[in-house]
Design a protein around this motif. Structure first.
Motif, mmCIF file in Angstrom:
data_model
loop_
_atom_site.group_PDB
_atom_site.id
_atom_site.type_symbol
_atom_site.label_atom_id
_atom_site.label_comp_id
_atom_site.label_asym_id
_atom_site.label_seq_id
_atom_site.Cartn_x
_atom_site.Cartn_y
_atom_site.Cartn_z
ATOM 1 N N HIS A 123 0.832 -1.191 0.000
ATOM 2 C CA HIS A 123 0.000 0.000 0.000
ATOM 3 C C HIS A 123 0.872 1.248 0.000
ATOM 4 C CE1 HIS A 123 1.069 -1.098 4.070
ATOM 5 N NE2 HIS A 123 0.744 0.091 4.509
ATOM 6 N N VAL A 124 0.249 2.376 -0.203
ATOM 7 C CA VAL A 124 0.937 3.663 -0.200
ATOM 8 C C VAL A 124 0.486 4.443 1.024
ATOM 9 C CG1 VAL A 124 1.282 5.850 -1.401
ATOM 10 C CG2 VAL A 124 1.173 3.728 -2.697
ATOM 11 N N ILE A 125 1.442 4.903 1.806
ATOM 12 C CA ILE A 125 1.157 5.673 3.012
ATOM 13 C C ILE A 125 1.363 7.149 2.699
ATOM 14 C CG2 ILE A 125 1.798 6.079 5.417
ATOM 15 C CD1 ILE A 125 2.784 3.201 5.533
ATOM 16 N N ILE A 126 0.346 7.955 2.963
ATOM 17 C CA ILE A 126 0.408 9.406 2.764
ATOM 18 C C ILE A 126 0.490 10.063 4.136
ATOM 19 C CG2 ILE A 126 -0.641 11.411 1.656
ATOM 20 C CD1 ILE A 126 -0.033 9.242 -0.335
ATOM 21 N N LYS A 147 -8.103 2.659 -4.241
ATOM 22 C CA LYS A 147 -8.248 3.544 -3.086
ATOM 23 C C LYS A 147 -8.064 2.791 -1.767
ATOM 24 C CE LYS A 147 -11.407 6.783 -3.072
ATOM 25 N NZ LYS A 147 -12.705 7.506 -2.994
ATOM 26 N N GLN A 148 -8.427 1.515 -1.749
ATOM 27 C CA GLN A 148 -8.292 0.732 -0.526
ATOM 28 C C GLN A 148 -6.834 0.468 -0.156
ATOM 29 O OE1 GLN A 148 -10.631 -2.816 -0.989
ATOM 30 N NE2 GLN A 148 -12.565 -1.702 -1.077
ATOM 31 N N ARG A 149 -5.920 0.696 -1.091
ATOM 32 C CA ARG A 149 -4.493 0.516 -0.824
ATOM 33 C C ARG A 149 -3.808 1.833 -0.496
ATOM 34 N NH1 ARG A 149 -2.115 -2.224 -5.867
ATOM 35 N NH2 ARG A 149 -0.200 -1.985 -4.634
ATOM 36 N N ILE A 150 -4.590 2.867 -0.232
ATOM 37 C CA ILE A 150 -4.063 4.166 0.183
ATOM 38 C C ILE A 150 -4.383 4.357 1.661
ATOM 39 C CG2 ILE A 150 -4.174 6.662 -0.131
ATOM 40 C CD1 ILE A 150 -4.915 6.181 -3.028
ATOM 41 N N LEU A 151 -3.363 4.689 2.432
ATOM 42 C CA LEU A 151 -3.520 4.880 3.878
ATOM 43 C C LEU A 151 -2.983 6.251 4.256
ATOM 44 C CD1 LEU A 151 -4.162 3.833 6.723
ATOM 45 C CD2 LEU A 151 -1.897 2.791 6.763
ATOM 46 N N VAL A 152 -3.804 7.032 4.921
ATOM 47 C CA VAL A 152 -3.436 8.386 5.328
ATOM 48 C C VAL A 152 -3.058 8.385 6.803
ATOM 49 C CG1 VAL A 152 -4.242 10.766 5.572
ATOM 50 C CG2 VAL A 152 -4.947 9.406 3.595
ATOM 51 N N VAL A 153 -1.958 9.046 7.118
ATOM 52 C CA VAL A 153 -1.552 9.268 8.514
ATOM 53 C C VAL A 153 -1.676 10.763 8.779
ATOM 54 C CG1 VAL A 153 0.285 9.072 10.214
ATOM 55 C CG2 VAL A 153 0.007 7.293 8.478
ATOM 56 N N GLY A 167 -13.580 8.570 1.735
ATOM 57 C CA GLY A 167 -13.520 7.124 1.536
ATOM 58 C C GLY A 167 -12.158 6.520 1.760
ATOM 59 N N LEU A 168 -11.301 7.179 2.540
ATOM 60 C CA LEU A 168 -9.945 6.704 2.774
ATOM 61 C C LEU A 168 -9.808 6.147 4.185
ATOM 62 C CD1 LEU A 168 -8.079 9.753 1.203
ATOM 63 C CD2 LEU A 168 -8.279 7.484 0.175
ATOM 64 N N VAL A 169 -8.907 5.182 4.339
ATOM 65 C CA VAL A 169 -8.566 4.663 5.659
ATOM 66 C C VAL A 169 -7.529 5.599 6.268
ATOM 67 C CG1 VAL A 169 -7.616 2.728 6.955
ATOM 68 C CG2 VAL A 169 -9.033 2.306 4.934
ATOM 69 N N VAL A 170 -7.750 6.010 7.506
ATOM 70 C CA VAL A 170 -6.902 7.014 8.147
ATOM 71 C C VAL A 170 -6.443 6.507 9.501
ATOM 72 C CG1 VAL A 170 -6.702 9.421 8.876
ATOM 73 C CG2 VAL A 170 -8.259 8.809 7.009
ATOM 74 N N ILE A 171 -5.164 6.718 9.785
ATOM 75 C CA ILE A 171 -4.633 6.495 11.127
ATOM 76 C C ILE A 171 -4.414 7.861 11.759
ATOM 77 C CG2 ILE A 171 -2.666 5.670 12.455
ATOM 78 C CD1 ILE A 171 -2.367 3.390 10.605
ATOM 79 N N GLU A 172 -5.129 8.123 12.828
ATOM 80 C CA GLU A 172 -4.992 9.402 13.520
ATOM 81 C C GLU A 172 -3.807 9.306 14.475
ATOM 82 O OE1 GLU A 172 -7.665 12.572 16.157
ATOM 83 O OE2 GLU A 172 -8.476 10.613 15.581
ATOM 84 N N ASN A 182 4.172 1.858 12.645
ATOM 85 C CA ASN A 182 3.995 0.406 12.758
ATOM 86 C C ASN A 182 2.522 0.031 12.636
ATOM 87 O OD1 ASN A 182 6.697 -0.403 13.074
ATOM 88 N ND2 ASN A 182 6.682 0.077 15.252
ATOM 89 N N GLU A 183 1.649 0.876 13.161
ATOM 90 C CA GLU A 183 0.218 0.639 13.023
ATOM 91 C C GLU A 183 -0.199 0.712 11.552
ATOM 92 O OE1 GLU A 183 -3.500 -0.210 14.862
ATOM 93 O OE2 GLU A 183 -1.473 -0.091 15.702
ATOM 94 N N ALA A 184 0.539 1.511 10.786
ATOM 95 C CA ALA A 184 0.273 1.639 9.352
ATOM 96 C C ALA A 184 0.946 0.545 8.541
ATOM 97 C CB ALA A 184 0.740 3.006 8.860
ATOM 98 N N HIS A 185 1.616 -0.411 9.199
ATOM 99 C CA HIS A 185 2.313 -1.513 8.529
ATOM 100 C C HIS A 185 3.303 -0.971 7.503
ATOM 101 C CE1 HIS A 185 -0.288 -4.978 9.937
ATOM 102 N NE2 HIS A 185 -0.968 -3.925 10.341
#
Length: 342
Positions: A123-126, A147-153, A167-172, A182-185
């Motif tokens: 995945h791609v981490i932004i 889009k499911q392979r995009i992860l926002v921090v 529609g994005l998965v986000v780690i706050e 690490n939570e974002a793998h």
């Protein structure tokens, strides 16, 4: 904290609506009982007051029913059958439904979290959901990236809500912390795009990513000032985009040669006309000069390095080369699995 795209209203909102409905139902029964208070008898035989009406409504709707206040007239008993008894059933449905709503939402969230952790890979981490981060995501989606392979921090709550609404998965959390990455793998990521609002934060994020991944994950960082670009490269960034310098050069070009800026905008804007794309060289193209191809090839990518056509090494295409060319993007049909727009 991991936030998934919202697919329905939140449990707290549902709880508030149900609470509002329950209070409204209680007030309705209070009004009905108080208006027909002469049809009820209290064990003290001192009449039904407004407080007695509240008391009767609460103990009746909650199915407690102490029996100290009872309907004695035909109208009061009819109202109990037609109004209060259905209201009691509805009140129980509201209470039970609220509990089920919260428990179901928690179970669904945990299930989605478990499934996401099991599947997240390549995945791609932004890091950062500001203007640069949103533009990077738009560019990824335009090339057909899932889009499911995009992860926002992101640590800004307002930006987190905006990203989940998109529609994005986000780690706050803070991207400079190892626990957040690490939570974002991050070790299983394809690349990390660092688009923070501060060059100092970008350097810290770059160092943290390099430490966690041992340099195995590609890092692309944005710098506000050109003087910080070498520091980002030394910190481990594979590519550094200087936003201020790039904007300044485009402003200069637009002044000295206005048509060139139109060409650049055309190349960078999808669906407008021309677009930059990249694909693997086919077997028939190996050994052929890139200038002889039908497509307008402007560069080669050989073993991870860009080779200009003016270079002696670009006289013939080799096995494994990637061709950077200009394509017609007006029809939108050029987005194939072999093409990678840039």
């Amino acid at each position: 904290m991991i936030h998934f795209p919202a697919i329905r209203r939140g449990p707290l909102r549902a709880l508030g609506q149900r609470l509002f409905a329950a209070v409204g139902l209680v007030l309705l029964i209070v009004a009905v009982v108080y208006l027909d208070r002469d049809g009820y008898r209290d064990v003290n035989e001192d009449g039904i007051t407004l407080l007695d009406s509240f008391y009767y409504a609460v103990v009746t709707l909650s199915t407690t029913g102490y029996g100290d206040i009872t309907p004695i007239s035909h109208s009061a008993r009819l109202i109990n059958v037609l109004v209060i008894t259905p209201a009691r059933v509805l009140f129980l449905i509201i209470l039970v439904g609220t509990t089920l709503e919260v428990l179901t939402e928690q179970y669904r969230t945990n299930l989605r979290l478990t499934r996401w952790r099991r599947k997240v890979k390549d995945h791609v981490i932004i890091c950062g959901y500001g203007t640069k981060g949103r533009s990077a995501i738009s560019a990824l989606l335009e090339t057909g990236f899932d889009k499911q392979r995009i992860l926002v921090v992101e640590r800004n709550p307002a930006a987190v809500r905006q990203a989940t609404s998109a529609g994005l998965v986000v780690i706050e959390g803070n991207a400079t912390r190892s626990s957040t990455l690490n939570e974002a793998h991050v070790r299983h990521a394809k690349s990390v795009i660092i688009a923070t609002d501060s060059d100092e934060v970008s350097v810290l994020v770059t160092l943290t990513v390099r430490q966690l991944t041992a340099g195995q994950v590609r890092i692309i960082a944005a710098a506000r000032e050109a003087e910080n670009a070498p520091l980002l490269r030394q910190s481990g960034a594979h590519h550094v985009i200087v936003s201020s310098a790039t904007a300044g050069r485009l402003l200069g070009v637009s002044t000295s040669a206005p048509p060139l800026i139109d060409v650049v905008e055309d190349l960078l804007t999808p669906g407008q006309g021309m677009a930059l794309a990249m694909r693997s060289a086919t077997r028939d193209e190996v050994g052929v000069s890139p200038r002889q191809l039908e497509a307008l090839v402007i560069a080669l990518v050989r073993r991870g390095k860009v080779v200009s056509l003016s270079d002696q090494a670009a006289t013939a295409i080799e096995t494994g080369d990637m061709l950077v060319y200009v394509r017609d993007d007006r029809s939108g049909s050029g987005n194939t699995t072999a093409d990678q727009s840039r």
